[in-house]
Design a protein around this motif. Sequence first.
Motif, short mmCIF file in Angstrom:
data_model
loop_
_atom_site.label_atom_id
_atom_site.label_comp_id
_atom_site.label_asym_id
_atom_site.label_seq_id
_atom_site.Cartn_x
_atom_site.Cartn_y
_atom_site.Cartn_z
N ARG A 288 -23.45 30.35 -24.53
CA ARG A 288 -23.18 30.86 -26.13
C ARG A 288 -22.40 30.33 -26.18
N VAL A 289 -21.12 30.74 -25.59
CA VAL A 289 -19.61 30.03 -26.32
C VAL A 289 -19.65 28.43 -26.57
N MET A 290 -20.08 27.76 -25.76
CA MET A 290 -20.38 26.12 -26.44
C MET A 290 -20.74 25.99 -28.03
N ARG A 291 -22.22 26.59 -27.83
CA ARG A 291 -22.67 26.30 -28.95
C ARG A 291 -21.93 27.05 -29.90
N GLN A 292 -21.76 28.88 -30.09
CA GLN A 292 -21.02 29.77 -30.88
C GLN A 292 -19.70 28.36 -31.67
N HIS A 293 -18.78 27.09 -30.60
CA HIS A 293 -18.28 26.88 -30.90
C HIS A 293 -18.00 25.76 -31.41
N GLU A 294 -19.82 24.83 -31.65
CA GLU A 294 -20.03 23.47 -31.70
C GLU A 294 -19.37 22.76 -30.93
N LEU A 295 -19.03 23.20 -29.38
CA LEU A 295 -18.26 21.80 -28.84
C LEU A 295 -19.70 21.14 -27.72
N VAL A 296 -18.58 20.03 -27.31
CA VAL A 296 -19.78 19.42 -25.76
C VAL A 296 -18.85 19.18 -25.21
N THR A 297 -20.09 19.39 -23.76
CA THR A 297 -19.77 19.80 -22.64
C THR A 297 -19.53 18.16 -22.58
N VAL A 298 -19.38 17.45 -20.86
CA VAL A 298 -19.82 16.70 -20.34
C VAL A 298 -20.19 16.97 -18.97
N THR A 317 -15.63 21.66 -18.37
CA THR A 317 -15.62 20.35 -19.18
C THR A 317 -15.85 19.90 -20.35
N PHE A 318 -14.49 20.17 -21.00
CA PHE A 318 -14.98 20.28 -22.84
C PHE A 318 -15.13 18.07 -22.93
N MET A 319 -15.78 17.92 -23.47
CA MET A 319 -15.93 16.92 -24.05
C MET A 319 -15.26 16.41 -25.64
N LEU A 320 -13.74 15.27 -25.80
CA LEU A 320 -13.60 15.04 -26.79
C LEU A 320 -14.60 14.21 -27.70
N ASN A 321 -14.26 13.76 -28.70
CA ASN A 321 -14.13 12.57 -30.06
C ASN A 321 -15.64 12.33 -29.90
N GLY A 322 -16.60 12.99 -29.89
CA GLY A 322 -18.56 12.93 -30.49
C GLY A 322 -18.80 12.89 -28.59
N VAL A 363 -10.61 21.74 -18.18
CA VAL A 363 -10.72 20.64 -18.18
C VAL A 363 -11.02 19.83 -19.46
N VAL A 364 -10.54 19.15 -20.41
CA VAL A 364 -10.67 18.26 -21.19
C VAL A 364 -10.92 16.78 -20.64
N THR A 365 -11.89 16.12 -21.52
CA THR A 365 -12.43 14.83 -21.33
C THR A 365 -12.39 14.07 -22.61
N GLY A 375 -7.33 4.46 -29.12
CA GLY A 375 -8.98 5.09 -28.59
C GLY A 375 -9.14 6.47 -28.36
N GLY A 376 -8.75 6.85 -28.96
CA GLY A 376 -8.73 8.78 -29.10
C GLY A 376 -7.53 9.04 -28.71
N ALA A 377 -6.84 8.94 -28.13
CA ALA A 377 -5.52 9.75 -27.13
C ALA A 377 -4.70 10.74 -28.00
N ALA A 378 -4.37 10.90 -29.87
CA ALA A 378 -4.42 11.28 -30.24
C ALA A 378 -5.09 13.25 -30.19
N ALA A 379 -6.42 13.22 -29.90
CA ALA A 379 -7.57 13.88 -30.15
C ALA A 379 -6.89 15.03 -28.42
N PHE A 380 -6.60 13.81 -27.67
CA PHE A 380 -6.36 14.63 -26.14
C PHE A 380 -4.64 15.24 -26.44
N ALA A 381 -3.76 14.45 -27.40
CA ALA A 381 -2.36 15.62 -27.58
C ALA A 381 -3.11 16.28 -28.42
N GLU A 382 -3.31 16.66 -29.55
CA GLU A 382 -3.78 17.90 -30.03
C GLU A 382 -4.17 18.71 -29.55
N THR A 383 -5.35 18.27 -28.83
CA THR A 383 -6.19 19.49 -27.83
C THR A 383 -5.33 20.47 -26.81
N ILE A 384 -4.41 19.83 -26.51
CA ILE A 384 -3.38 19.84 -25.23
C ILE A 384 -1.95 21.29 -26.08
#
Length: 557
Positions: A288-298, A317-322, A363-365, A375-384
């Motif tokens: 429910r938390v994942m759906r509420q925040h519209e997040l993708v998980t590996v 494990t949260f998955m960034l960048n789509g 855990v974030v991937t 290569g999507g590196a900025a999203a990692f830094a912003e999420t941390i």
Amino acid sequence: MLQVRWLGRVGFREALDLQRRLWAHSAENYLLLLEHHHVFTAGPSADEANLLVDPGDVGADCVRIDRGGDFTYHGPGQLVGYPILTLPGRRGGGLAETSAYVCDLEQVLIDALADLGLPGCGRFRGYPGVWLDLEGTPRKIAAIGVRLSRGRTMHGFALNVETDLSWFERIIPCGIRDFRPTSLRAEGCAATMREVADAVVGRAAERWSATGCERADVAWRHRPSDLSAFSRGQGPGQPSRPVEVSPPRSRARLAEAGVDGGLGLGERKPSWLRAGMDLNDGYLRLRRVMRQHELVTVCEEAGCPNIFECWGAGTATFMLNGERCTRACGFCLVDTRQPAPLDPGEPRRVADAVAEMGLDHAVVTAVARDDLPDGGAAAFAETIAAIRDRSPGTTVEVLVPDFAGDASSLQTVLDASPDTLNHNIETVARLQRAVRPSAGYARSLALLARSASAGHITKSGIIVGMGEDDAEVDLTLADLAAVGVSIVTIGQYLRPTSHHIPVARWVPPESFERWREAGTALGIDHVESSPLTRSSYHAAESAAAVELSPRARPVPA
């Protein structure tokens, strides 16, 4: 024992980072064999006048490095060897010790060339390297540039096998104007790169190891068609998973790597691989938390068998960048179609979910995004940063792609100071091209070496059951230990769909237990090894175990 690795074609800076880490961290003797992309290199005292072109104008790089010598060239068709050796009785790096080592290295090449049917090679007084026709018109077939410090070697040799010799016209090679370079092919020797490498390995093992060598090779053949369209710079193209059983390219790559057939789709899993469905309250709450925040998980995108256990315990494990990847790895279920634009609000929503769940360890991937400059590196830094802002007590583990080997993209992530940096090497050297053709064994080791050298707790993972044998897994563990990896995960490959590469074998639980013990004996702080282990399985427990270990954080090189 001499550890020999044929690494294929490797970027110069990646190979340099790998060398430096093996030199500083490992006590093992290594011989790295490879080819480079076009690059000019030079020692600290090289004369700029000996570089005759702007490297960028001819599609080459130019790198200053910490070895002797003037400008030289490395490129396709040239066998480059980097021995990283501890030399008995040579603790210094003075002229006498270095000269003696250079003579050893020259002799290895002279003997190997004689074995290949090219006699008459030798030393040319005053000019390091290996030469031909010393009594007539001397020609240089191999350059040597080394560094010896604290009794341990770096850098090595470049032997022209079928090199395009016109590249040497763009420099004054090694500052020598009077003599020209040559190659085995130009001298009428038709030996292949593999045959040359085999000859060099044989002579190197004789000279530097009383117990022989352990060797692992990546694939010897590479074709542009092996790569995904994005990795070839051609955009998304067609979906990389056509509806068919095990695409022909994957089957061909596996066959070339020595893997035939595999288990049938109807093959029943052994009892130790059956994970039951458990729609427990913790799982439902986290969903429910994942759906509420519209997040993708590996966990969902990759079809992880541990999802009910992990989500039930409040970890994911949260998955960034789509949810669409630009790679076409043969084992992975993640979608490979045209990626969607980045969502700038995603890092904040991940941080909100971490806070709502009260996670102690996040855990974030991310999918590989070869379409993006970083290569999507900025999203990692912003999420941390967002997680630290919302939940200061939460430790953060990132599972990163290889960023196509770009060191500055990796540095963006390292500068954000994740508590653990994870990058999966996935499989043994021999199967890299078959399993993940847009990646590379040396590239992954170099990334892990950079992370460990910077002082980060560094983690990697291996999937077994794709055609490797136990001894190859042992060598991969040794390589991970040698570059300073602190945590390793090992789990059984489970074929996600009929489009993916087949399972070659079911690995019994006792093998996983042996690898756990073997990895620990090699100096890896924590090895999470079981049939159902995945990259983030028991991630919090693994990180905690390493934090408590006296050898947890490697000293930067």
